[in-house]
Design an enzyme around this catalytic site. Structure first.
Site, PDB file in Angstrom:
ATOM      1  N   SER A  17       0.845  -1.191   0.000  1.00  0.00           N
ATOM      2  CA  SER A  17       0.000   0.000   0.000  1.00  0.00           C
ATOM      3  C   SER A  17       0.881   1.242   0.000  1.00  0.00           C
ATOM      4  O   SER A  17       1.746   1.403   0.864  1.00  0.00           O
ATOM      5  CB  SER A  17      -0.883   0.016   1.246  1.00  0.00           C
ATOM      6  N   HIS A  41      -1.050  -1.157  -4.341  1.00  0.00           N
ATOM      7  CA  HIS A  41      -2.364  -0.886  -3.729  1.00  0.00           C
ATOM      8  C   HIS A  41      -2.461   0.617  -3.451  1.00  0.00           C
ATOM      9  O   HIS A  41      -1.617   1.183  -2.757  1.00  0.00           O
ATOM     10  CB  HIS A  41      -2.450  -1.694  -2.439  1.00  0.00           C
ATOM     11  N   MET A  45      -9.196   7.688   0.059  1.00  0.00           N
ATOM     12  CA  MET A  45     -10.016   8.044   1.235  1.00  0.00           C
ATOM     13  C   MET A  45     -10.585   9.439   1.024  1.00  0.00           C
ATOM     14  O   MET A  45      -9.874  10.344   0.572  1.00  0.00           O
ATOM     15  CB  MET A  45      -9.148   8.033   2.492  1.00  0.00           C
ATOM     16  N   HIS A  74      -8.332   0.903  -4.031  1.00  0.00           N
ATOM     17  CA  HIS A  74      -9.243   0.581  -2.917  1.00  0.00           C
ATOM     18  C   HIS A  74     -10.019   1.848  -2.571  1.00  0.00           C
ATOM     19  O   HIS A  74      -9.471   2.796  -2.017  1.00  0.00           O
ATOM     20  CB  HIS A  74      -8.393   0.083  -1.736  1.00  0.00           C
ATOM     21  N   MET A  76     -12.289   3.845  -0.481  1.00  0.00           N
ATOM     22  CA  MET A  76     -12.913   4.024   0.837  1.00  0.00           C
ATOM     23  C   MET A  76     -13.626   5.363   0.795  1.00  0.00           C
ATOM     24  O   MET A  76     -13.192   6.361   1.389  1.00  0.00           O
ATOM     25  CB  MET A  76     -11.829   3.970   1.926  1.00  0.00           C
ATOM     26  N   MET A 145     -11.167  -6.737   5.256  1.00  0.00           N
ATOM     27  CA  MET A 145     -10.376  -5.756   6.022  1.00  0.00           C
ATOM     28  C   MET A 145      -9.992  -6.375   7.368  1.00  0.00           C
ATOM     29  O   MET A 145     -10.843  -6.880   8.102  1.00  0.00           O
ATOM     30  CB  MET A 145     -11.169  -4.469   6.260  1.00  0.00           C
ATOM     31  N   GLY A 150      -8.999   3.433   7.214  1.00  0.00           N
ATOM     32  CA  GLY A 150      -8.805   4.855   7.474  1.00  0.00           C
ATOM     33  C   GLY A 150      -7.356   5.249   7.711  1.00  0.00           C
ATOM     34  O   GLY A 150      -6.952   6.352   7.370  1.00  0.00           O
ATOM     35  N   GLY A 184      -4.465  -4.595   6.239  1.00  0.00           N
ATOM     36  CA  GLY A 184      -4.429  -3.983   7.562  1.00  0.00           C
ATOM     37  C   GLY A 184      -3.626  -4.819   8.537  1.00  0.00           C
ATOM     38  O   GLY A 184      -4.002  -5.955   8.847  1.00  0.00           O
TER      39      GLY A 184
END
Ligand code: DX5
Ligand code: ZN
Length: 236
Positions: A17, A41, A45, A74, A76, A145, A150, A184
């Site tokens: 990520s 990744h 957000m 991804h 979010m 997840m 976040g 995560g």
């Protein structure tokens, strides 16, 4: 698009990520790890779905120019329907939305495939697998997840191991060759647990870009994951 996954023909894929990299030097950060990894990744957000802000399509378009590696985006965000077209245009290969963020998940998964991308759906830790029952045939990947989304650097939630096991069991029973991604708190210790449980795509942020030598860190996680994969699925 990602090739279809089956339990016996899918070595673990490492997906660092970029959330934990130096955003002023993204291209250099990618160069440091590119030979050790499979997919990049990108965590998007919006300050609404999650209490944090990152970057949007122009930055993904610049990352696209900097690398040939597949880009896993991804989302979010609230209203992911508004964002799949711009991110596909920016060069995303995989688009993953949060199941909690839309009431039209089948339409969204279908749109992502129409755009030529791999379609993924993500579940927060407290979201039950049952919410996917009708959607599973329409997606290529499920992201479980392993922290609440976040922020990077959070602690892995061990209860998610069983969730991944149950999801892999469901995919076998229904003969749906989905990729299972986890995201995560993934590091050298937790990666093997997730591979043994049936995941095949590992997202890791701080365990790679939070270290002095991201390439060495990526290599260690891959080695741990591949060892677990061979011991679990290819032992005679
Ligand atoms: C969490 C993001 C993750 C995050 C992972 O909201 O979706 O991709 O960057 O970071 P680590 O690996 O540090 O937990
Ligand atoms: Zn992520």
């Amino acid at each position: 698009m990602l090739a279809s996954y089956t339990d016996t023909a899918g070595r673990p894929l490492l997906c660092p990520s970029l959330l934990s990299c130096d955003f002023a030097r993204i291209a250099e950060e990618i160069d440091r790890v590119k030979n050790e990894i499979d997919i990049l990744h990108c965590d998007i957000m919006d300050g609404h779905f999650v209490p944090n802000l990152t970057f949007g399509p122009p930055v993904v378009a610049s990352i696209r120019q900097a690398t040939d590696l597949p880009l896993d985006v991804h989302l979010m965000v609230t209203r992911p329907e508004d964002w799949v077209d711009p991110f596909a245009k920016a060069g995303a290969d995989t688009l993953v939305f949060q199941i909690e963020s839309t009431v039209h998940s089948q339409r969204l998964a279908t749109r992502i495939k129409e755009l030529g991308c791999t379609a993924g759906v993500s579940l927060n830790p407290a979201t039950p697998l049952q919410t996917l029952e009708e959607l599973l045939p329409f997606v290529d990947m499920v992201l479980v997840m392993t922290v609440n989304p976040g922020f990077g650097g959070q602690t892995f939630i061990p209860e998610m191991i069983d969730k991944v096991k149950r999801l892999r069991q469901i995919s076998k029973e229904r003969n749906l060759p989905i990729h299972i991604q986890v995201d995560g708190g993934i590091d050298e210790e937790t990666a093997p647990l997730m591979i043994q449980a049936g995941a095949n795509m590992l997202v890791a942020g701080s365990a790679i870009f939070g270290t002095d030598d991201p390439a060495a860190a990526a290599r260690k996680i891959s080695l741990a994951a591949n060892t677990a994969y061979l011991e679990t699925f290819e032992a005679v």
